[in-house]
Design a protein around this motif. Structure first.
Motif, PDB file in Angstrom:
ATOM      1  N   CYS A  50     -26.882   7.336  40.162  1.00 51.30           N
ATOM      2  CA  CYS A  50     -25.982   8.462  40.433  1.00 51.30           C
ATOM      3  C   CYS A  50     -24.658   7.958  40.972  1.00 51.30           C
ATOM      4  CB  CYS A  50     -26.622   9.427  41.431  1.00 51.30           C
ATOM      5  SG  CYS A  50     -28.156  10.179  40.838  1.00 51.30           S
ATOM      6  N   MET A  51     -24.731   6.966  41.852  1.00 47.65           N
ATOM      7  CA  MET A  51     -23.501   6.384  42.410  1.00 47.65           C
ATOM      8  C   MET A  51     -22.653   5.777  41.303  1.00 47.65           C
ATOM      9  SD  MET A  51     -24.953   4.598  45.857  1.00 47.65           S
ATOM     10  CE  MET A  51     -26.118   5.463  46.884  1.00 47.65           C
ATOM     11  N   ARG A  52     -23.297   5.142  40.340  1.00 45.84           N
ATOM     12  CA  ARG A  52     -22.554   4.547  39.223  1.00 45.84           C
ATOM     13  C   ARG A  52     -21.870   5.635  38.390  1.00 45.84           C
ATOM     14  NH1 ARG A  52     -25.130   0.773  34.509  1.00 45.84           N
ATOM     15  NH2 ARG A  52     -26.101   2.732  33.937  1.00 45.84           N
ATOM     16  N   ALA A  53     -22.578   6.723  38.113  1.00 46.33           N
ATOM     17  CA  ALA A  53     -21.987   7.814  37.330  1.00 46.33           C
ATOM     18  C   ALA A  53     -20.793   8.418  38.072  1.00 46.33           C
ATOM     19  CB  ALA A  53     -23.037   8.879  37.033  1.00 46.33           C
ATOM     20  N   LYS A  54     -20.943   8.626  39.372  1.00 48.52           N
ATOM     21  CA  LYS A  54     -19.836   9.184  40.163  1.00 48.52           C
ATOM     22  C   LYS A  54     -18.660   8.213  40.210  1.00 48.52           C
ATOM     23  CE  LYS A  54     -22.980  10.353  43.371  1.00 48.52           C
ATOM     24  NZ  LYS A  54     -23.619  10.855  44.602  1.00 48.52           N
ATOM     25  N   ASP A  59     -13.140   6.338  38.956  1.00 49.58           N
ATOM     26  CA  ASP A  59     -12.236   5.389  38.310  1.00 49.58           C
ATOM     27  C   ASP A  59     -11.332   6.060  37.279  1.00 49.58           C
ATOM     28  OD1 ASP A  59     -13.399   3.428  39.888  1.00 49.58           O
ATOM     29  OD2 ASP A  59     -14.590   2.544  38.250  1.00 49.58           O
ATOM     30  N   LEU A  60     -11.809   7.168  36.717  1.00 54.05           N
ATOM     31  CA  LEU A  60     -11.002   7.942  35.768  1.00 54.05           C
ATOM     32  C   LEU A  60     -10.082   8.938  36.490  1.00 54.05           C
ATOM     33  CD1 LEU A  60     -13.700   8.741  33.057  1.00 54.05           C
ATOM     34  CD2 LEU A  60     -11.768   7.155  32.843  1.00 54.05           C
ATOM     35  N   GLU A 109     -22.078   4.529  28.373  1.00 55.28           N
ATOM     36  CA  GLU A 109     -21.898   4.348  26.931  1.00 55.28           C
ATOM     37  C   GLU A 109     -20.802   5.277  26.395  1.00 55.28           C
ATOM     38  OE1 GLU A 109     -22.296   3.079  23.009  1.00 55.28           O
ATOM     39  OE2 GLU A 109     -23.044   2.158  24.848  1.00 55.28           O
ATOM     40  N   ALA A 110     -20.792   6.530  26.868  1.00 52.12           N
ATOM     41  CA  ALA A 110     -19.753   7.479  26.437  1.00 52.12           C
ATOM     42  C   ALA A 110     -18.368   7.012  26.866  1.00 52.12           C
ATOM     43  CB  ALA A 110     -20.051   8.872  26.995  1.00 52.12           C
ATOM     44  N   LEU A 111     -18.300   6.352  28.008  1.00 56.17           N
ATOM     45  CA  LEU A 111     -17.029   5.773  28.446  1.00 56.17           C
ATOM     46  C   LEU A 111     -16.630   4.632  27.514  1.00 56.17           C
ATOM     47  CD1 LEU A 111     -14.746   5.519  30.582  1.00 56.17           C
ATOM     48  CD2 LEU A 111     -16.244   3.922  31.799  1.00 56.17           C
ATOM     49  N   GLU A 126      -4.675   6.751  29.311  1.00 57.81           N
ATOM     50  CA  GLU A 126      -4.305   7.556  30.480  1.00 57.81           C
ATOM     51  C   GLU A 126      -5.035   7.115  31.725  1.00 57.81           C
ATOM     52  OE1 GLU A 126      -4.086  11.882  30.178  1.00 57.81           O
ATOM     53  OE2 GLU A 126      -4.212  11.599  28.013  1.00 57.81           O
ATOM     54  N   SER A 127      -6.260   6.586  31.574  1.00 57.41           N
ATOM     55  CA  SER A 127      -7.057   6.262  32.745  1.00 57.41           C
ATOM     56  C   SER A 127      -7.102   4.761  33.010  1.00 57.41           C
ATOM     57  CB  SER A 127      -8.473   6.793  32.567  1.00 57.41           C
ATOM     58  OG  SER A 127      -9.056   6.254  31.400  1.00 57.41           O
ATOM     59  N   GLU A 128      -6.436   3.985  32.200  1.00 56.30           N
ATOM     60  CA  GLU A 128      -6.462   2.531  32.395  1.00 56.30           C
ATOM     61  C   GLU A 128      -5.298   2.075  33.234  1.00 56.30           C
ATOM     62  OE1 GLU A 128      -6.687   0.979  28.409  1.00 56.30           O
ATOM     63  OE2 GLU A 128      -8.746   1.611  28.215  1.00 56.30           O
TER      64      GLU A 128
END
Length: 128
Positions: A50-54, A59-60, A109-111, A126-128
């Motif tokens: 969950c922490m990784r998903a958040k 980061d985005l 994976e979606a990222l 935009e997010s990089e």
């Protein structure tokens, strides 16, 4: 006479509000969370996945609506609703614009493949 009508009206209004609050269900709460927020993550506060998903959304520079199931009295019921809804009772479960992305690996994976940016309506640059 009008004072009595006002009192009765207030009493009826309070009864209706109380009844509506009592009929709220975990299923309605899940649907409301998914469709009222751009990004919703059903999570447990201690879960590393969950922490990784958040962190992906942080980061985005996105601010997801997070439902911490372990911090809610109805967390187990919500997890059961998720099982019925998406076929999984694991966390995290990520939704973007009402679309079920999946768990932590699915979100990563979606990222990677650009699907997450597409769901968010962003260019990858935009997010990089």
């Amino acid at each position: 006479m009008s004072l009595i009508r006002i009192a009765v009206s207030v009493f009826i209004l309070l009864a209706v509000v109380e009844s509506a609050a009592a009929t709220r269900s975990p299923s309605a709460d899940v649907q409301n969370a998914i469709y009222s927020n751009r990004i919703t993550i059903f999570s447990k506060s201690y879960c590393p996945y969950c922490m990784r998903a958040k962190r992906i959304f942080r980061d985005l520079k996105e601010n997801p609506y997070v439902v911490e199931l372990d911090l809610r009295e109805d967390g187990q019921e919500i997890q059961s609703v998720l099982l019925d809804l998406v076929g999984r009772n694991t966390v995290p479960q990520v939704f973007v614009n009402g679309h079920h992305v999946g768990g932590s690996d699915d979100t990563k994976e979606a990222l990677s493949n650009g699907q997450l940016h597409k769901l968010l309506g962003k260019n990858q640059t935009e997010s990089e």
